[in-house]
Design an enzyme around this catalytic site. Structure first.
Site, PDB file in Angstrom:
ATOM      1  N   THR A  56       6.289  26.464   7.189  1.00  0.00           N
ATOM      2  CA  THR A  56       5.021  25.843   6.808  1.00  0.00           C
ATOM      3  C   THR A  56       3.850  26.706   7.270  1.00  0.00           C
ATOM      4  O   THR A  56       2.879  26.913   6.528  1.00  0.00           O
ATOM      5  CB  THR A  56       4.919  24.427   7.408  1.00  0.00           C
ATOM      6  OG1 THR A  56       6.155  23.757   7.186  1.00  0.00           O
ATOM      7  CG2 THR A  56       3.805  23.653   6.762  1.00  0.00           C
ATOM      8  N   HIS A 102      12.739  11.395   4.709  1.00  0.00           N
ATOM      9  CA  HIS A 102      12.102  12.655   5.078  1.00  0.00           C
ATOM     10  C   HIS A 102      12.023  13.645   3.935  1.00  0.00           C
ATOM     11  O   HIS A 102      10.959  14.197   3.684  1.00  0.00           O
ATOM     12  CB  HIS A 102      12.677  13.285   6.349  1.00  0.00           C
ATOM     13  CG  HIS A 102      11.646  14.217   6.893  1.00  0.00           C
ATOM     14  ND1 HIS A 102      10.556  13.787   7.608  1.00  0.00           N
ATOM     15  CD2 HIS A 102      11.450  15.527   6.682  1.00  0.00           C
ATOM     16  CE1 HIS A 102       9.758  14.798   7.836  1.00  0.00           C
ATOM     17  NE2 HIS A 102      10.277  15.873   7.287  1.00  0.00           N
ATOM     18  N   SER A 160      -1.116  27.012  -4.658  1.00  0.00           N
ATOM     19  CA  SER A 160      -0.787  28.425  -4.839  1.00  0.00           C
ATOM     20  C   SER A 160      -1.187  28.941  -6.215  1.00  0.00           C
ATOM     21  O   SER A 160      -1.136  30.137  -6.461  1.00  0.00           O
ATOM     22  CB  SER A 160       0.714  28.643  -4.644  1.00  0.00           C
ATOM     23  OG  SER A 160       1.103  28.184  -3.377  1.00  0.00           O
ATOM     24  N   HIS A 189       0.849  -1.201   0.000  1.00  0.00           N
ATOM     25  CA  HIS A 189       0.000   0.000   0.000  1.00  0.00           C
ATOM     26  C   HIS A 189       0.881   1.246   0.000  1.00  0.00           C
ATOM     27  O   HIS A 189       0.674   2.170  -0.790  1.00  0.00           O
ATOM     28  CB  HIS A 189      -0.921  -0.016   1.223  1.00  0.00           C
ATOM     29  CG  HIS A 189      -1.653   1.270   1.458  1.00  0.00           C
ATOM     30  ND1 HIS A 189      -2.557   1.793   0.563  1.00  0.00           N
ATOM     31  CD2 HIS A 189      -1.596   2.159   2.479  1.00  0.00           C
ATOM     32  CE1 HIS A 189      -3.041   2.936   1.037  1.00  0.00           C
ATOM     33  NE2 HIS A 189      -2.460   3.191   2.191  1.00  0.00           N
ATOM     34  N   TRP A 216       7.431  -0.289   4.137  1.00  0.00           N
ATOM     35  CA  TRP A 216       8.155   0.483   3.118  1.00  0.00           C
ATOM     36  C   TRP A 216       9.479   0.971   3.680  1.00  0.00           C
ATOM     37  O   TRP A 216      10.400   1.264   2.926  1.00  0.00           O
ATOM     38  CB  TRP A 216       7.304   1.655   2.603  1.00  0.00           C
ATOM     39  CG  TRP A 216       7.377   2.927   3.390  1.00  0.00           C
ATOM     40  CD1 TRP A 216       6.874   3.141   4.640  1.00  0.00           C
ATOM     41  CD2 TRP A 216       7.982   4.167   2.982  1.00  0.00           C
ATOM     42  NE1 TRP A 216       7.126   4.433   5.026  1.00  0.00           N
ATOM     43  CE2 TRP A 216       7.800   5.087   4.033  1.00  0.00           C
ATOM     44  CE3 TRP A 216       8.653   4.587   1.822  1.00  0.00           C
ATOM     45  CZ2 TRP A 216       8.273   6.400   3.973  1.00  0.00           C
ATOM     46  CZ3 TRP A 216       9.111   5.896   1.777  1.00  0.00           C
ATOM     47  CH2 TRP A 216       8.918   6.784   2.833  1.00  0.00           C
ATOM     48  N   LYS A 263       3.293  29.606   5.010  1.00  0.00           N
ATOM     49  CA  LYS A 263       2.573  29.271   3.783  1.00  0.00           C
ATOM     50  C   LYS A 263       1.068  29.209   4.037  1.00  0.00           C
ATOM     51  O   LYS A 263       0.280  29.754   3.269  1.00  0.00           O
ATOM     52  CB  LYS A 263       3.074  27.943   3.213  1.00  0.00           C
ATOM     53  CG  LYS A 263       4.527  27.995   2.808  1.00  0.00           C
ATOM     54  CD  LYS A 263       4.952  26.786   2.023  1.00  0.00           C
ATOM     55  CE  LYS A 263       4.489  26.863   0.608  1.00  0.00           C
ATOM     56  NZ  LYS A 263       5.414  27.540  -0.295  1.00  0.00           N
ATOM     57  N   HIS A 308      14.131  12.463  13.445  1.00  0.00           N
ATOM     58  CA  HIS A 308      12.890  12.540  14.230  1.00  0.00           C
ATOM     59  C   HIS A 308      12.012  11.318  13.970  1.00  0.00           C
ATOM     60  O   HIS A 308      11.008  11.146  14.646  1.00  0.00           O
ATOM     61  CB  HIS A 308      12.137  13.865  14.005  1.00  0.00           C
ATOM     62  CG  HIS A 308      11.534  14.038  12.651  1.00  0.00           C
ATOM     63  ND1 HIS A 308      11.261  15.264  12.119  1.00  0.00           N
ATOM     64  CD2 HIS A 308      11.145  13.150  11.721  1.00  0.00           C
ATOM     65  CE1 HIS A 308      10.728  15.121  10.924  1.00  0.00           C
ATOM     66  NE2 HIS A 308      10.647  13.848  10.664  1.00  0.00           N
ATOM     67  N   HIS A 309      12.395  10.509  12.998  1.00  0.00           N
ATOM     68  CA  HIS A 309      11.721   9.207  12.844  1.00  0.00           C
ATOM     69  C   HIS A 309      12.334   8.166  13.775  1.00  0.00           C
ATOM     70  O   HIS A 309      11.905   7.029  13.787  1.00  0.00           O
ATOM     71  CB  HIS A 309      11.849   8.714  11.405  1.00  0.00           C
ATOM     72  CG  HIS A 309      11.191   9.628  10.402  1.00  0.00           C
ATOM     73  ND1 HIS A 309       9.881   9.474  10.011  1.00  0.00           N
ATOM     74  CD2 HIS A 309      11.635  10.707   9.749  1.00  0.00           C
ATOM     75  CE1 HIS A 309       9.562  10.414   9.141  1.00  0.00           C
ATOM     76  NE2 HIS A 309      10.620  11.185   8.967  1.00  0.00           N
ATOM     77  N   GLU A 354      11.655  12.822   1.077  1.00  0.00           N
ATOM     78  CA  GLU A 354      10.586  12.230   0.270  1.00  0.00           C
ATOM     79  C   GLU A 354       9.217  12.816   0.646  1.00  0.00           C
ATOM     80  O   GLU A 354       8.370  13.047  -0.204  1.00  0.00           O
ATOM     81  CB  GLU A 354      10.583  10.709   0.440  1.00  0.00           C
ATOM     82  CG  GLU A 354       9.437   9.970  -0.232  1.00  0.00           C
ATOM     83  CD  GLU A 354       9.486  10.027  -1.747  1.00  0.00           C
ATOM     84  OE1 GLU A 354      10.587  10.232  -2.288  1.00  0.00           O
ATOM     85  OE2 GLU A 354       8.422   9.883  -2.373  1.00  0.00           O
ATOM     86  N   ASP A 367       8.884  22.066 -25.338  1.00  0.00           N
ATOM     87  CA  ASP A 367       8.984  20.725 -24.756  1.00  0.00           C
ATOM     88  C   ASP A 367       9.974  20.824 -23.603  1.00  0.00           C
ATOM     89  O   ASP A 367      10.436  21.910 -23.268  1.00  0.00           O
ATOM     90  CB  ASP A 367       9.447  19.687 -25.798  1.00  0.00           C
ATOM     91  CG  ASP A 367       8.944  18.281 -25.439  1.00  0.00           C
ATOM     92  OD1 ASP A 367       8.931  17.951 -24.234  1.00  0.00           O
ATOM     93  OD2 ASP A 367       8.569  17.533 -26.349  1.00  0.00           O
ATOM     94  N   TYR A 412       8.684  15.768   1.609  1.00  0.00           N
ATOM     95  CA  TYR A 412       8.595  17.090   0.977  1.00  0.00           C
ATOM     96  C   TYR A 412       8.496  16.965  -0.529  1.00  0.00           C
ATOM     97  O   TYR A 412       7.879  17.805  -1.186  1.00  0.00           O
ATOM     98  CB  TYR A 412       9.771  17.958   1.418  1.00  0.00           C
ATOM     99  CG  TYR A 412       9.672  18.212   2.897  1.00  0.00           C
ATOM    100  CD1 TYR A 412       8.612  18.965   3.394  1.00  0.00           C
ATOM    101  CD2 TYR A 412      10.546  17.644   3.800  1.00  0.00           C
ATOM    102  CE1 TYR A 412       8.449  19.150   4.735  1.00  0.00           C
ATOM    103  CE2 TYR A 412      10.388  17.819   5.153  1.00  0.00           C
ATOM    104  CZ  TYR A 412       9.336  18.573   5.622  1.00  0.00           C
ATOM    105  OH  TYR A 412       9.164  18.741   6.960  1.00  0.00           O
ATOM    106  N   ARG A 416       0.963   0.213  15.225  1.00  0.00           N
ATOM    107  CA  ARG A 416       0.682   0.070  13.805  1.00  0.00           C
ATOM    108  C   ARG A 416       1.305  -1.233  13.300  1.00  0.00           C
ATOM    109  O   ARG A 416       2.048  -1.891  14.003  1.00  0.00           O
ATOM    110  CB  ARG A 416       1.227   1.274  13.048  1.00  0.00           C
ATOM    111  CG  ARG A 416       2.733   1.414  13.124  1.00  0.00           C
ATOM    112  CD  ARG A 416       3.218   2.789  12.719  1.00  0.00           C
ATOM    113  NE  ARG A 416       2.940   3.070  11.321  1.00  0.00           N
ATOM    114  CZ  ARG A 416       3.591   4.017  10.623  1.00  0.00           C
ATOM    115  NH1 ARG A 416       4.519   4.748  11.190  1.00  0.00           N
ATOM    116  NH2 ARG A 416       3.303   4.245   9.360  1.00  0.00           N
ATOM    117  N   SER A 446      13.910   6.132 -12.573  1.00  0.00           N
ATOM    118  CA  SER A 446      12.985   6.960 -13.333  1.00  0.00           C
ATOM    119  C   SER A 446      12.886   8.360 -12.734  1.00  0.00           C
ATOM    120  O   SER A 446      12.919   9.368 -13.442  1.00  0.00           O
ATOM    121  CB  SER A 446      11.618   6.276 -13.352  1.00  0.00           C
ATOM    122  OG  SER A 446      10.599   7.201 -13.519  1.00  0.00           O
ATOM    123  N   SER A 447      12.797   8.427 -11.404  1.00  0.00           N
ATOM    124  CA  SER A 447      12.653   9.735 -10.749  1.00  0.00           C
ATOM    125  C   SER A 447      13.896  10.580 -10.940  1.00  0.00           C
ATOM    126  O   SER A 447      13.806  11.791 -11.145  1.00  0.00           O
ATOM    127  CB  SER A 447      12.381   9.563  -9.256  1.00  0.00           C
ATOM    128  OG  SER A 447      11.216   8.840  -9.058  1.00  0.00           O
TER     129      SER A 447
END
Lengths: 645, 353
Positions: free
Chosen positions: A334, A259, A274, A81, A145, A337, A308-309, A261, A110, A263, A456, A175-176
C-alpha cells in the site's frame, strides 16, 4: 494509428445516441453502457439513502441522552447505513465504472455475457428494493452489518429483521458474483488485439483483481449467510451456542469475506486514481508494473488477515501474532502505491481539476486511514481501540477518504465520457472544499472519542464523560457533507443536460475510451483498434511527436480542456455517429426481457421466505416460492433459446 | 482549465492535523482524567500501561510518516503545478532504485513496530501468577455478574455490575456469557476482551492505583448495549478483604416494619422469580431466581441498572416504576407496582448493606 484516428475532432453528443428510446428500452437493454448508467444512478440514489441513515445516527448523537430515535431504530440505522453504503451504493458505483469503462478501455464492443450483465443489474435492483423496504418499514436488520452470532439467532431476534439481512444480502451477493464472472471473462478474453495483460490500462487491471476477490469472497459470505438462514428458518445450530453451535465460526467466515470486501471497495479506486493522476500530471504512471504487482499482492494478502478484526476474541498469542504481522505486511504494497502516485506527480505539470483535487485528497486521506490501520495491526494496543469510535474513524478514512473521494475523482473524470458533457468545475470545487472540511469535521474527532472511551454502536451516551463537543462537531460535519452532496447531485443532474460539451477526449487522457465519441455510439468502436502501447493515445498518435502526451497545451487559460481542440466552441454535425450498428454491419446482441423476469423470479423465491414472518407469526407462503421457482426455470429455459444471441 | 493552482496548493487538513496532535499530547494528566473519565490515556494497571506505551510509540511513528507524506504532497502540489508556458513534462515511467527504496524503508518502520508488538502479545497473555485473585465474570443482556470463591473455594460470593479488586494483587478475570456476545472493557485497567458463550476468556492485570474506574460493554449486544456499564473498584490495604468479608455475609435482617413489608414484597412477590437474596451462609446459595442480578448486598453498590444510575432512592423508584423505559429491551418487565409498594421495596433494598 489509423484505428484511433477519430481522436482529433470533438463530437457533439448525439441527440439520441442509442437506436432505441423509452423506458422499455432501458428495461430490456443488454448494452454495457446503459447498464453502467443504470448502476450509476441507482447507486447515487442509495448513496443518498445511506447518507440519510447516517444523518439519523448523527442526529441522535448530537447531544448526550438524546431521544431523537429509539434504541432499536438506532440499531437498525447503523446496520442499514453500512449495508446500504457497502452493498447498494459503493460496490454498485464501482460496478457502474466496470460496466461503462472496462469494455471501452480494452477496445471491446460489449462484455462477454451481455444478458448476464443485465441480470446482475436487475438482481441488484430487486435486492436493493428489498433492503430499502425493510428500512422504511422499520423492520431493517438491527444487529450490525457484521451480525455477530448468536444475537442473530431467532431466540434473540424473533422478528423479520435478520431475515432481511440474510435474504437481501443473498440476492445482492448473487448479483456481485454473476458480474464478477462476467468481468473476469470479459477482461481475459475480449481485449483488443495487441493488448497484452501488461499493456492493460491500470484501471482494468484493478477491476480484474477486484472481480477475482468478489467471486471468491462472496462465495464465503454466501456459505455463511446460508448457514445463518438455515439456523433461523430450518432449525440448524451452526452458530447457536445453546445447542452446541459455535458463534466464532460465524466471525471467521464473516471476516474471511469481510476483509477482502475492504479491498473489493478500494482496489477499483486505486485504478481510478491511477488513471486520473497521470492524466492531470501529464506523465505516465510511475512504476506501472510495480503498481500492478502491489495490487495483486494486496488482494492476495487480503485473504490472510481476517482475524485482525478479532484480536479481542481470545484466539491466543500465536494467532494474534500471525495476524498482526500479516496485517503489517499489507502496509508495504500500500505504501508503494502511495509513493508511486507521488512519483507520478513529481516533475509533472499538474492541473487541479476537480477530479485531480479529489485524487490528491484521496492520497492524503487514505494515508491517514492507512496509518490508523497500522495502529490497529498492533494487536495489544488494538485491544483499547477495537469496538470504539477510533475504528469508526479509521473505516471512514478508508471508505469515505478512500473509496468515496476516489469515486468522486472517477465521476468527475469519466462523466464527460458517459454524458458527452463536462461537470461544472465551479460547483465541483465547492463540492471538493465542502467535502474535505465536512469529512474531517465528521470523522477526525472520532479518533479522540474512541481513545476517550466511547464504544461504537451505542445509541446514547451520558453527558459527563467529555464526549459532548466532539460528537457535536462530528454531527455538524455530517450535516455539511449532506449539504455538499446536494451540490454534487445538482451538478450531476444539471451537467448531464446542460454542461459544456466535452468532445472525445477533454482531459487529453491516454487510454482507448477517449479515442471514441462521448457518449460512445452503441457499438463503441467502428473498428476494433490494434494496440501497441499501454497508452495508445499518448504514444501512438502519429500526428504528434512520439513520447509527448496527446494534445498540445492550450496557452489560452480560457480553454476548458488540455486536449487537442478547445472544447465547447464548436459542434460538428457528425453524420458518422448517427449511423446505427446495423448500417455499419456490426452485430450487437438484441435486447432481452428475460434478465429482469429471471431476477424477479429470484426475488419471489427469497421474498417468500421473508414474508413468512413479517408479523412474527409463520405464514406458509409456499405458493409464492413455487411461483418464483417456476419463473426462474422458465426464464432460464427461454433465455437459453432466445434467438439472436 | 480554470483552476488556479496556487489556491490549490493549500491543504486545509494540514493545520487541522497539527492542532489535533497538539491537543492529544497536551491532553494527558490529572485534568485529562477529570474531563474524560473513561479515557484510555490514564493507565492504572500494568496491562494498561503496556498498551498505552505501545499506542504512543506507534502514534509517534505514524505521525512522522503522515507528516512526511503530507509535506511531500503539499510541496509537489505547489512546485509542479501547471503554469502557462510550462514545457511538457519529461515522460518518466518509473525508477527501480526509488521503488526499492520506498519498499524497504516502510518495511523497516514496520519491523520497528512489529518487534514490540509481538513481545507485548505474548507478555499480555501469560499465565496468571499463582497468587492471582480469580474473578469469574458473566455477561448478560444488559448487566454483569461477578463471582468470587471464598472460604478456600467452598463458597461463592455473587455480585453484579461492580467488580472489586485489590491494588497490587494480580487479577485474573475468567469471563463467559450467558446469552449473546459482550466485551469487558475498563479502559484504565487495559484492553477489552470479548465475553463469549461456551468459551472462557481471560484478562490478567495488576491494578496499580486505588480508585473507582468506569467500564462498559464494548461488543454490540442488542437494544441496551449502550447502557451495559460497570464500575471497577480497586481497594487499598485490607479494603478488598473487608469488602469480600461483608459480601459473604447473609443479607441483613429488616429492622422496622416498612423494611419488613419491603422484604415480603421482594421475597414473596415477582422479584424472587429472577433475583436471588441470600439469607444463609455463602455456600447455601440455593437460589430462587438467577435471571437477574444477585441483590444480597444491593444497598452497598454505587450504581443500579448496570452502572447507568446512581444508587439512591429516587433513581431506584424510577427504575422500579418502569424498567424498560430506563433501559430499552430490559428483561425486567414493568410490574405495575403501586407507589407505596415501590416505597417499601426501596426502603428494604437500601438496608442491604
Amino acid at each position: 494509428m489509423a484505428s484511433t484516428a477519430t481522436v482529433a475532432a470533438p463530437h457533439a453528443p448525439a441527440a439520441a445516441p442509442h437506436t432505441e428510446t423509452g423506458v422499455w428500452s432501458w428495461i430490456t437493454t443488454v448494452d454495457h453502457k446503459r447498464i453502467g448508467i443504470l448502476y450509476f444512478f441507482s447507486s447515487i440514489f442509495y448513496f443518498l439513502v445511506g447518507g440519510i441513515e447516517a444523518l439519523f445516527i448523527r442526529t441522535q448523537l448530537i447531544v448526550p441522552e438524546n431521544n431523537f430515535i429509539s434504541a432499536d431504530l438506532y440499531n437498525q440505522m447503523f446496520t442499514q447505513h453500512a449495508l446500504t453504503m457497502i452493498f447498494l451504493a459503493l460496490m454498485p458505483l464501482t460496478a457502474a465504472f466496470f460496466n461503462y469503462i472496462v469494455p471501452l478501455q480494452i477496445g471491446a464492443r460489449d462484455v462477454a455475457f451481455p444478458r448476464l450483465n443485465a441480470l446482475s443489474y436487475w438482481v441488484y435492483f430487486f435486492g436493493g428494493l428489498m433492503l430499502l423496504f425493510a428500512a422504511v418499514t422499520k423492520m431493517a436488520p438491527n444487529v450490525g452489518w457484521f451480525a455477530y452470532a448468536p444475537i442473530t439467532e431467532r431466540q434473540y431476534n424473533p422478528g423479520p429483521n435478520v431475515d432481511f439481512y440474510v435474504l437481501g444480502l443473498q440476492i445482492v451477493g448473487l448479483s456481485s458474483i454473476l458480474a464478477g464472472i462476467n468481468f473476469i471473462v470479459t477482461i481475459l478474453n475480449m481485449r483488443a488485439p495487441g493488448m497484452r495483460l501488461m499493456r492493460m490500462p491500470i484501471f482494468t487491471w484493478m477491476v480484474l483483481i477486484t472481480q477475482v476477490l468478489i467471486v471468491t469472497a462472496m462465495a464465503v459470505f454466501t456459505i455463511a449467510i446460508t448457514q445463518l438462514m438455515f439456523d433461523r428458518m430450518f432449525g440448524t445450530t451452526f452458530f447457536d451456542p445453546a445447542r452446541g453451535g459455535d458463534p466464532l465460526v460465524w466471525q471467521h467466515l464473516f471476516w474471511m469475506f469481510g476483509h477482502p470486501e475492504v479491498y473489493i471497495l478500494i482496489i477499483p479506486i486505486f485504478g481510478m486514481i491511477s488513471e486520473v493522476i497521470p492524466t492531470f500530471s501529464r506523465k505516465p504512471l510511475f512504476g506501472y508494473n510495480v503498481m500492478v504487482f502491489a495490487s495483486v499482492l494486496i488482494g492476495w494478502l487480503g485473504w490472510g488477515v481476517w482475524s485482525h478484526h478479532m484480536f479481542a476474541v481470545g484466539l491466543g498469542p500465536i494467532a494474534d501474532a500471525f495476524f498482526a504481522l500479516s496485517t503489517m505486511l499489507i502496509a508495504i504494497p500500500t505504501g508503494i502505491k502511495i509513493f508511486n502516485w507521488i512519483g507520478t506527480m513529481w516533475g509533472g505539470s499538474i492541473r487541479f481539476t476537480t477530479s485531480m483535487l479529489f485524487a490528491v485528497a484521496f492520497i492524503a486521506m487514505f494515508t491517514l486511514g492507512g496509518i490508523s490501520g497500522v495502529m490497529h495491526s498492533v494487536a495489544p494496543s488494538d485491544l483499547q481501540q477495537t469496538d470504539t469510535y477510533f475504528v469508526v474513524a479509521h473505516i471512514h478514512y478508508v471508505f469515505f477518504g478512500g473509496t468515496v473521494l476516489g469515486l468522486f475523482a472517477g465521476i468527475y473524470f469519466w462523466f464527460p465520457k458517459l454524458f458527452g458533457r463536462l461537470m461544472d468545475e465551479k460547483l465541483g470545487k465547492i463540492h471538493w472544499v465542502g467535502t474535505m472540511v465536512g469529512m474531517n469535521l465528521a470523522f477526525f474527532p472520532m479518533h479522540y472519542l474512541g481513545m476517550y472511551g466511547q464504544p461504537r454502536r451505542t445509541f446514547t451516551y451520558p453527558g459527563d464523560l467529555g464526549w459532548n463537543w466532539m460528537n457535536l462537531m462530528s454531527t455538524l460535519g455530517a450535516y455539511l457533507l449532506a449539504l455538499v452532496t446536494g451540490v454534487f447531485v445538482w451538478n450531476v443532474i444539471r451537467s448531464a443536460r446542460k454542461g459544456a460539451i466535452a468532445g472525445d477526449n477533454p482531459w487529453g487522457a491516454a487510454t482507448l475510451e477517449w479515442s471514441i465519441p462521448s457518449p460512445p455510439p452503441v457499438y463503441n468502436f467502428r473498428e476494433i483498434p490494434i494496440v501497441h502501447s499501454r497508452m495508445p493515445l499518448w504514444e501512438e498518435d502519429a500526428s504528434k511527436e512520439p513520447g509527448i502526451p496527446h494534445g498540445k497545451v492550450a496557452e489560452d487559460v480560457n480553454a476548458i480542456t488540455v486536449g487537442g481542440t478547445q472544447v465547447g466552441e464548436m459542434e460538428y454535425p457528425d453524420a458518422e455517429s448517427k449511423m446505427s450498428a446495423h448500417d455499419l454491419g456490426i452485430h450487437l446482441p438484441p435486447p432481452s426481457y428475460w434478465p429482469i423476469i429471471l431476477a424477479f423470479g429470484i426475488l419471489l423465491v427469497f421474498g417468500s421466505l421473508i414474508f413468512r414472518n413479517l408479523d412474527g407469526a409463520l405464514h406458509n407462503l409456499w405458493y409464492l416460492s413455487v411461483a418464483g421457482v417456476l419463473l426462474v426455470a422458465v426464464s432460464i429455459f427461454k433465455w437459453a433459446f432466445e434467438p439472436g444471441h | 482549465m480554470k483552476s488556479r493552482a496556487k489556491s490549490s496548493g493549500y491543504s486545509p487538513w494540514k493545520p487541522a492535523f497539527g492542532l489535533a496532535l497538539l491537543t492529544l499530547l497536551a491532553g494527558c494528566g490529572e485534568d485529562h482524567l477529570q474531563t474524560y473519565p473513561q479515557t484510555t490515556f490514564a493507565p492504572a494497571s500494568d496491562f494498561a500501561r503496556e498498551l498505552d506505551w505501545l499506542f504512543k510509540y506507534t502514534l509517534v511513528l505514524g505521525v512522522l510518516v503522515g507528516l512526511f507524506v503530507f509535506g511531500l504532497l503539499g510541496y509537489i502540489m505547489w512546485r509542479f503545478r501547471y503554469q502557462p508556458g510550462n514545457p511538457e513534462p519529461e515522460q518518466v515511467h518509473g525508477n527501480a532504485r526509488l521503488e526499492l527504496l520506498w519498499t524497504f524503508i516502510p518495511a523497516l518502520i514496520l519491523a520497528a513496530i512489529a518487534v514490540p508488538t509481538v513481545r507485548s502479545i505474548f507478555n499480555t497473555q501469560r499465565e496468571a501468577p499463582a497468587n492471582a485473585l480469580i474473578v469469574e465474570v458473566r455477561g448478560y443482556q444488559w448487566w454483569w455478574e461477578f463471582r468470587y470463591a471464598v472460604n478456600g473455594g467452598r463458597d461463592t460470593v455473587v455480585t453484579a455490575n461492580e467488580v472489586h479488586v485489590a491494588v497490587g494483587t494480580p487479577v485474573q478475570l475468567r469471563m463467559t456469557s450467558g446469552d449473546v456476545l459482550h466485551s469487558f472493557w475498563v479502559p484504565q485497567m487495559g484492553g477489552k476482551r470479548d465475553v463469549i458463550p461456551n468459551k472462557v476468556n481471560t484478562i490478567n492485570f495488576t491494578p496499580e492505583e486505588p480508585g473507582v474506574y468506569l467500564g462498559q460493554c464494548a461488543e454490540f449486544c442488542g437494544d441496551s448495549h449502550a447502557l451495559m456499564k460497570m464500575r471497577l473498584v480497586a481497594h487499598e490495604g485490607d479494603g478488598f478483604q473487608r469488602w469480600l468479608q461483608n459480601e459473604s455475609e447473609p443479607a441483613p435482617a429488616p429492622r422496622d416494619s416498612a423494611v419488613m413489608l419491603g422484604k415480603q414484597l421482594v421475597t414473596k412477590g415477582a422479584c424472587a422469580g429472577c433475583h436471588t437474596l441470600r439469607y444463609g451462609a455463602a455456600k447455601d446459595s440455593a437460589t430462587l431466581g438467577r435471571t437477574g442480578p444477585n441483590l444480597t448486598h444491593f444497598g452497598r453498590r454505587r450504581t443500579l441498572a448496570a452502572g447507568i444510575l446512581e444508587n439512591n432512592a429516587e433513581n431506584l423508584s424510577k427504575w422500579l416504576k418502569n424498567p424498560p423505559e430506563v433501559k430499552p429491551g430490559a428483561l425486567m418487565p414493568n410490574l405495575n407496582l403501586k407507589d407505596e409498594e415501590i416505597r417499601y421495596i426501596v426502603a428494604y433494598l437500601q438496608t442491604l448493606q
